[in-house]
Each structure stands twice: as C-alpha cells, then as structure tokens.
Write a protein that holds these residues in place. Sequence first.
Motif, mmCIF file in Angstrom:
data_model
loop_
_atom_site.group_PDB
_atom_site.id
_atom_site.type_symbol
_atom_site.label_atom_id
_atom_site.label_comp_id
_atom_site.label_asym_id
_atom_site.label_seq_id
_atom_site.Cartn_x
_atom_site.Cartn_y
_atom_site.Cartn_z
ATOM 1 N N ILE A 60 -3.679 4.487 1.573
ATOM 2 C CA ILE A 60 -4.013 4.643 2.990
ATOM 3 C C ILE A 60 -5.003 5.789 3.169
ATOM 4 C CG2 ILE A 60 -3.092 5.265 5.262
ATOM 5 C CD1 ILE A 60 -0.477 3.803 4.345
ATOM 6 N N ILE A 61 -4.724 6.910 2.522
ATOM 7 C CA ILE A 61 -5.623 8.067 2.629
ATOM 8 C C ILE A 61 -7.009 7.724 2.090
ATOM 9 C CG2 ILE A 61 -6.030 10.413 1.779
ATOM 10 C CD1 ILE A 61 -2.983 10.821 1.969
ATOM 11 N N ALA A 62 -7.072 6.932 1.032
ATOM 12 C CA ALA A 62 -8.360 6.546 0.455
ATOM 13 C C ALA A 62 -9.184 5.726 1.439
ATOM 14 C CB ALA A 62 -8.133 5.768 -0.832
ATOM 15 N N TYR A 63 -8.542 5.046 2.367
ATOM 16 C CA TYR A 63 -9.241 4.237 3.368
ATOM 17 C C TYR A 63 -9.716 5.065 4.559
ATOM 18 C CZ TYR A 63 -8.275 -0.226 1.181
ATOM 19 O OH TYR A 63 -8.256 -1.284 0.307
ATOM 20 N N LEU A 64 -9.534 6.354 4.505
ATOM 21 C CA LEU A 64 -9.983 7.239 5.583
ATOM 22 C C LEU A 64 -11.195 8.035 5.087
ATOM 23 C CD1 LEU A 64 -6.468 8.539 6.688
ATOM 24 C CD2 LEU A 64 -7.821 6.740 7.768
ATOM 25 N N MET B 8 0.834 -1.190 0.000
ATOM 26 C CA MET B 8 0.000 0.000 0.000
ATOM 27 C C MET B 8 0.873 1.246 0.000
ATOM 28 S SD MET B 8 -3.094 -0.317 2.700
ATOM 29 C CE MET B 8 -4.675 -0.382 1.968
ATOM 30 N N ASN B 9 0.444 2.236 -0.756
ATOM 31 C CA ASN B 9 1.160 3.502 -0.720
ATOM 32 C C ASN B 9 0.338 4.524 0.061
ATOM 33 O OD1 ASN B 9 -0.773 4.734 -2.410
ATOM 34 N ND2 ASN B 9 0.337 4.136 -4.245
ATOM 35 N N ARG C 7 -7.673 15.790 3.312
ATOM 36 C CA ARG C 7 -6.814 14.866 2.549
ATOM 37 C C ARG C 7 -5.610 15.606 1.976
ATOM 38 N NH1 ARG C 7 -9.492 9.864 0.889
ATOM 39 N NH2 ARG C 7 -11.603 9.941 1.697
ATOM 40 N N SER C 8 -5.860 16.797 1.431
ATOM 41 C CA SER C 8 -4.766 17.590 0.864
ATOM 42 C C SER C 8 -3.754 17.973 1.931
ATOM 43 C CB SER C 8 -5.315 18.853 0.198
ATOM 44 O OG SER C 8 -6.087 18.517 -0.919
ATOM 45 N N LYS C 9 -4.245 18.366 3.096
ATOM 46 C CA LYS C 9 -3.345 18.733 4.194
ATOM 47 C C LYS C 9 -2.524 17.535 4.645
ATOM 48 C CE LYS C 9 -6.248 22.445 5.975
ATOM 49 N NZ LYS C 9 -7.140 22.875 7.049
#
Length: 64
Positions: free
Chosen positions: A6-10, A1-2, A18-20
């Motif tokens: 990981i961010i997509a799973y939040l 996982m990159n 997300r940008s921050k």
Amino acid sequence: MNVNDIIAYLPSLDNSERSKLQAALFDLQTDLDLKDVIRENLDDIKSGRVSSHQAVMNEINASR
C-alpha cells in the motif's frame, strides 16, 4: 496486499514520510495486539483460569 504494498502505491511520499507512516502503522498494530491480549486475559479471569502468585512462584522455583 500488505502495508508495504500500500505504501509503495503512494508515490508522493518521500522516504521520511514513508518511514513515519510505517512507524505509525506498526504502533497501531502493536496497540491492537495488546488490546487483544488484554481481552484474552480478562476472559481468563472471568472464567476462573488463574493461578495464585504463590503457585506460580513455586512452579518457577521448582524448575530451577
């Protein structure tokens, strides 16, 4: 996982959050990369793998 995976799973994060998070992770990776380069250069200095300023300038001027 990159990091993006990981961010997509939040799912609770909005686009701004997300940008921050991405920016913070990028800054962290940049800091870690910089520290690695500094360590490598310090190792070069300790091992005597250095060139004088004048030698570098002579090489630059010769390549012009």
